[in-house]
Design a protein around this motif. Structure first.
Motif, PDB file in Angstrom:
ATOM      1  N   TRP A  30       0.829  -1.203   0.000  1.00 28.74           N
ATOM      2  CA  TRP A  30       0.000   0.000   0.000  1.00 28.74           C
ATOM      3  C   TRP A  30       0.864   1.255   0.000  1.00 28.74           C
ATOM      4  CZ3 TRP A  30      -1.570   4.310   2.766  1.00 28.74           C
ATOM      5  CH2 TRP A  30      -2.823   4.816   2.429  1.00 28.74           C
ATOM      6  N   ILE A  31       1.863   1.325   0.889  1.00 29.17           N
ATOM      7  CA  ILE A  31       2.668   2.545   0.982  1.00 29.17           C
ATOM      8  C   ILE A  31       3.660   2.678  -0.163  1.00 29.17           C
ATOM      9  CG2 ILE A  31       2.401   2.775   3.467  1.00 29.17           C
ATOM     10  CD1 ILE A  31       5.272   1.796   3.801  1.00 29.17           C
ATOM     11  N   SER A  32       3.872   1.619  -0.935  1.00 30.17           N
ATOM     12  CA  SER A  32       4.743   1.748  -2.103  1.00 30.17           C
ATOM     13  C   SER A  32       4.079   2.583  -3.192  1.00 30.17           C
ATOM     14  CB  SER A  32       5.120   0.374  -2.655  1.00 30.17           C
ATOM     15  OG  SER A  32       4.009  -0.226  -3.289  1.00 30.17           O
ATOM     16  N   ARG A  33       2.761   2.761  -3.099  1.00 24.21           N
ATOM     17  CA  ARG A  33       2.014   3.520  -4.101  1.00 24.21           C
ATOM     18  C   ARG A  33       1.380   4.785  -3.547  1.00 24.21           C
ATOM     19  NH1 ARG A  33       0.047   0.012  -8.491  1.00 24.21           N
ATOM     20  NH2 ARG A  33       1.151  -1.932  -8.292  1.00 24.21           N
ATOM     21  N   ARG A  34       1.485   4.993  -2.226  1.00 21.69           N
ATOM     22  CA  ARG A  34       0.804   6.132  -1.605  1.00 21.69           C
ATOM     23  C   ARG A  34       1.674   6.744  -0.515  1.00 21.69           C
ATOM     24  NH1 ARG A  34      -2.279   1.780  -2.410  1.00 21.69           N
ATOM     25  NH2 ARG A  34      -4.252   2.005  -3.491  1.00 21.69           N
ATOM     26  N   THR A  35       1.331   7.963  -0.147  1.00 22.65           N
ATOM     27  CA  THR A  35       1.986   8.625   0.972  1.00 22.65           C
ATOM     28  C   THR A  35       0.932   8.859   2.045  1.00 22.65           C
ATOM     29  OG1 THR A  35       3.491   9.746  -0.527  1.00 22.65           O
ATOM     30  CG2 THR A  35       3.278  10.660   1.683  1.00 22.65           C
ATOM     31  N   LEU A  36       1.224   8.401   3.235  1.00 22.20           N
ATOM     32  CA  LEU A  36       0.268   8.586   4.322  1.00 22.20           C
ATOM     33  C   LEU A  36       0.320  10.023   4.840  1.00 22.20           C
ATOM     34  CD1 LEU A  36       0.743   5.372   6.497  1.00 22.20           C
ATOM     35  CD2 LEU A  36      -1.226   5.991   5.113  1.00 22.20           C
ATOM     36  N   PRO A  37      -0.835  10.624   5.062  1.00 23.71           N
ATOM     37  CA  PRO A  37      -0.843  11.956   5.691  1.00 23.71           C
ATOM     38  C   PRO A  37      -0.556  11.813   7.180  1.00 23.71           C
ATOM     39  CG  PRO A  37      -3.076  11.179   5.387  1.00 23.71           C
ATOM     40  CD  PRO A  37      -2.180  10.155   4.735  1.00 23.71           C
ATOM     41  N   LYS A  38      -0.287  12.919   7.829  1.00 27.96           N
ATOM     42  CA  LYS A  38      -0.071  12.905   9.271  1.00 27.96           C
ATOM     43  C   LYS A  38      -1.353  12.404   9.948  1.00 27.96           C
ATOM     44  CE  LYS A  38       1.553  15.853  13.006  1.00 27.96           C
ATOM     45  NZ  LYS A  38       2.499  14.914  13.545  1.00 27.96           N
ATOM     46  N   TRP A  39      -1.203  11.556  10.965  1.00 33.19           N
ATOM     47  CA  TRP A  39      -2.342  10.954  11.664  1.00 33.19           C
ATOM     48  C   TRP A  39      -3.155  12.012  12.391  1.00 33.19           C
ATOM     49  CZ3 TRP A  39      -4.932   6.632  11.566  1.00 33.19           C
ATOM     50  CH2 TRP A  39      -5.783   6.316  12.616  1.00 33.19           C
ATOM     51  N   ARG A  40      -4.474  11.944  12.214  1.00 28.87           N
ATOM     52  CA  ARG A  40      -5.369  12.878  12.896  1.00 28.87           C
ATOM     53  C   ARG A  40      -6.496  12.147  13.614  1.00 28.87           C
ATOM     54  NH1 ARG A  40      -6.987  17.463   8.745  1.00 28.87           N
ATOM     55  NH2 ARG A  40      -8.914  16.766   9.655  1.00 28.87           N
ATOM     56  N   GLY A  41      -6.388  10.845  13.727  1.00 28.22           N
ATOM     57  CA  GLY A  41      -7.448  10.048  14.331  1.00 28.22           C
ATOM     58  C   GLY A  41      -7.634  10.318  15.814  1.00 28.22           C
ATOM     59  N   GLY A  42      -8.842  10.061  16.283  1.00 31.55           N
ATOM     60  CA  GLY A  42      -9.130  10.186  17.695  1.00 31.55           C
ATOM     61  C   GLY A  42      -9.587  11.571  18.126  1.00 31.55           C
ATOM     62  N   GLN A  43      -9.587  12.526  17.239  1.00 30.21           N
ATOM     63  CA  GLN A  43      -9.968  13.877  17.615  1.00 30.21           C
ATOM     64  C   GLN A  43     -11.482  14.108  17.548  1.00 30.21           C
ATOM     65  OE1 GLN A  43      -7.589  15.928  18.888  1.00 30.21           O
ATOM     66  NE2 GLN A  43      -6.386  14.071  18.638  1.00 30.21           N
ATOM     67  N   PHE A  44     -12.193  13.288  16.804  1.00 28.12           N
ATOM     68  CA  PHE A  44     -13.629  13.503  16.639  1.00 28.12           C
ATOM     69  C   PHE A  44     -14.375  13.425  17.970  1.00 28.12           C
ATOM     70  CE2 PHE A  44     -17.929  11.845  16.010  1.00 28.12           C
ATOM     71  CZ  PHE A  44     -18.467  12.883  15.270  1.00 28.12           C
ATOM     72  N   ARG A  45     -14.087  12.401  18.769  1.00 21.16           N
ATOM     73  CA  ARG A  45     -14.787  12.251  20.052  1.00 21.16           C
ATOM     74  C   ARG A  45     -14.513  13.435  20.975  1.00 21.16           C
ATOM     75  NH1 ARG A  45     -16.964   7.038  20.570  1.00 21.16           N
ATOM     76  NH2 ARG A  45     -16.112   5.601  19.053  1.00 21.16           N
ATOM     77  N   LYS A  46     -13.272  13.922  20.986  1.00 22.10           N
ATOM     78  CA  LYS A  46     -12.949  15.106  21.798  1.00 22.10           C
ATOM     79  C   LYS A  46     -13.750  16.301  21.306  1.00 22.10           C
ATOM     80  CE  LYS A  46      -8.242  13.645  22.742  1.00 22.10           C
ATOM     81  NZ  LYS A  46      -6.832  13.888  22.438  1.00 22.10           N
ATOM     82  N   TRP A  47     -13.796  16.488  20.010  1.00 24.04           N
ATOM     83  CA  TRP A  47     -14.551  17.596  19.416  1.00 24.04           C
ATOM     84  C   TRP A  47     -16.033  17.471  19.771  1.00 24.04           C
ATOM     85  CZ3 TRP A  47     -18.500  17.278  15.784  1.00 24.04           C
ATOM     86  CH2 TRP A  47     -18.940  18.490  15.276  1.00 24.04           C
ATOM     87  N   LEU A  48     -16.579  16.268  19.655  1.00 22.06           N
ATOM     88  CA  LEU A  48     -17.995  16.047  19.928  1.00 22.06           C
ATOM     89  C   LEU A  48     -18.334  16.338  21.390  1.00 22.06           C
ATOM     90  CD1 LEU A  48     -20.654  15.162  18.655  1.00 22.06           C
ATOM     91  CD2 LEU A  48     -20.100  12.829  19.318  1.00 22.06           C
ATOM     92  N   LYS A  49     -17.463  15.927  22.323  1.00 21.72           N
ATOM     93  CA  LYS A  49     -17.708  16.197  23.736  1.00 21.72           C
ATOM     94  C   LYS A  49     -17.756  17.709  24.013  1.00 21.72           C
ATOM     95  CE  LYS A  49     -15.872  12.011  25.809  1.00 21.72           C
ATOM     96  NZ  LYS A  49     -14.802  11.425  26.622  1.00 21.72           N
ATOM     97  N   THR A  50     -16.809  18.444  23.456  1.00 21.88           N
ATOM     98  CA  THR A  50     -16.788  19.893  23.708  1.00 21.88           C
ATOM     99  C   THR A  50     -17.948  20.572  22.990  1.00 21.88           C
ATOM    100  OG1 THR A  50     -15.279  20.316  21.860  1.00 21.88           O
ATOM    101  CG2 THR A  50     -14.303  19.962  24.033  1.00 21.88           C
ATOM    102  N   ARG A  51     -18.309  20.094  21.833  1.00 22.30           N
ATOM    103  CA  ARG A  51     -19.432  20.656  21.080  1.00 22.30           C
ATOM    104  C   ARG A  51     -20.736  20.417  21.826  1.00 22.30           C
ATOM    105  NH1 ARG A  51     -21.605  22.582  16.633  1.00 22.30           N
ATOM    106  NH2 ARG A  51     -23.248  21.537  15.495  1.00 22.30           N
ATOM    107  N   GLY A  52     -20.912  19.231  22.381  1.00 18.15           N
ATOM    108  CA  GLY A  52     -22.126  18.890  23.120  1.00 18.15           C
ATOM    109  C   GLY A  52     -22.318  19.775  24.350  1.00 18.15           C
ATOM    110  N   LYS A  53     -21.214  20.109  25.018  1.00 17.42           N
ATOM    111  CA  LYS A  53     -21.308  20.946  26.205  1.00 17.42           C
ATOM    112  C   LYS A  53     -21.626  22.399  25.850  1.00 17.42           C
ATOM    113  CE  LYS A  53     -18.215  18.123  28.954  1.00 17.42           C
ATOM    114  NZ  LYS A  53     -16.878  17.988  29.511  1.00 17.42           N
ATOM    115  N   SER A  54     -21.080  22.866  24.752  1.00 14.93           N
ATOM    116  CA  SER A  54     -21.303  24.276  24.396  1.00 14.93           C
ATOM    117  C   SER A  54     -22.632  24.499  23.676  1.00 14.93           C
ATOM    118  CB  SER A  54     -20.144  24.798  23.552  1.00 14.93           C
ATOM    119  OG  SER A  54     -20.106  24.118  22.307  1.00 14.93           O
ATOM    120  N   HIS A  55     -23.220  23.435  23.117  1.00 12.41           N
ATOM    121  CA  HIS A  55     -24.480  23.576  22.391  1.00 12.41           C
ATOM    122  C   HIS A  55     -25.621  22.848  23.088  1.00 12.41           C
ATOM    123  CE1 HIS A  55     -21.595  24.574  19.242  1.00 12.41           C
ATOM    124  NE2 HIS A  55     -22.575  25.280  18.705  1.00 12.41           N
ATOM    125  N   GLY A  56     -25.402  22.389  24.286  1.00  7.73           N
ATOM    126  CA  GLY A  56     -26.334  21.504  24.914  1.00  7.73           C
ATOM    127  C   GLY A  56     -27.391  22.027  25.706  1.00  7.73           C
TER     128      GLY A  56
END
Length: 142
Positions: A116-142
């Motif tokens: 897979w990586i012989s044909r592609r370049t992986l972007p910098k990892w950004r996983g795991g941020q959605f749940r953090k975003w959702l928690k803060t969004r829920g508190k500010s819009h809740g």
């Protein structure tokens, strides 16, 4: 090749059906095109002449498999099934993904990853941020 994304004058899902068929004896050279679809059925829903594109794509995928079309870099789906169905394993994988930013991928001895990586370049990892975003969004819009 004229810069056509589907290596043919026919783009999109219809091109993924027509191009391999029109290739005739060179079918295997275009056999990967039907795999470029998620098979969600949206193409069938909007088709004004009701062409069963997902069914045709599945038939072409089957033909490609029967004729031994190569699938370079195609990862096995069994591990993905386990990963996607177990929340604890999923969270561990997210952490592992973060660690990949700090590891030289060329040294990981997993053939599917290396293909897979012989044909592609992986972007910098950004996983795991959605749940953090959702928690803060829920508190500010809740």
């Amino acid at each position: 090749m004229s810069g056509h994304a589907y290596r043919s004058v026919y783009p999109g899902p219809v091109g993924a059906v027509l191009s391999p068929l029109l290739a005739g004896e060179q079918f295997l050279s275009k056999a990967d095109l039907p795999k470029a679809s998620s098979l969600c059925g949206a193409c069938n829903e909007v088709c004004p002449v009701d062409i069963p594109i997902p069914d045709l794509l599945l038939r072409l995928r089957d033909r490609a498999k029967r004729e031994g079309a190569p699938s370079p870099g195609l990862p096995p789906m069994g591990p993905w099934s386990l990963l996607a169905s177990q929340p604890t394993v999923w969270k561990a994988a997210l952490f592992g993904g973060l660690m990949l930013d700090h590891l030289p991928l060329r040294l990981i001895p997993v053939p599917a990853l290396q293909a897979w990586i012989s044909r592609r370049t992986l972007p910098k990892w950004r996983g795991g941020q959605f749940r953090k975003w959702l928690k803060t969004r829920g508190k500010s819009h809740g």
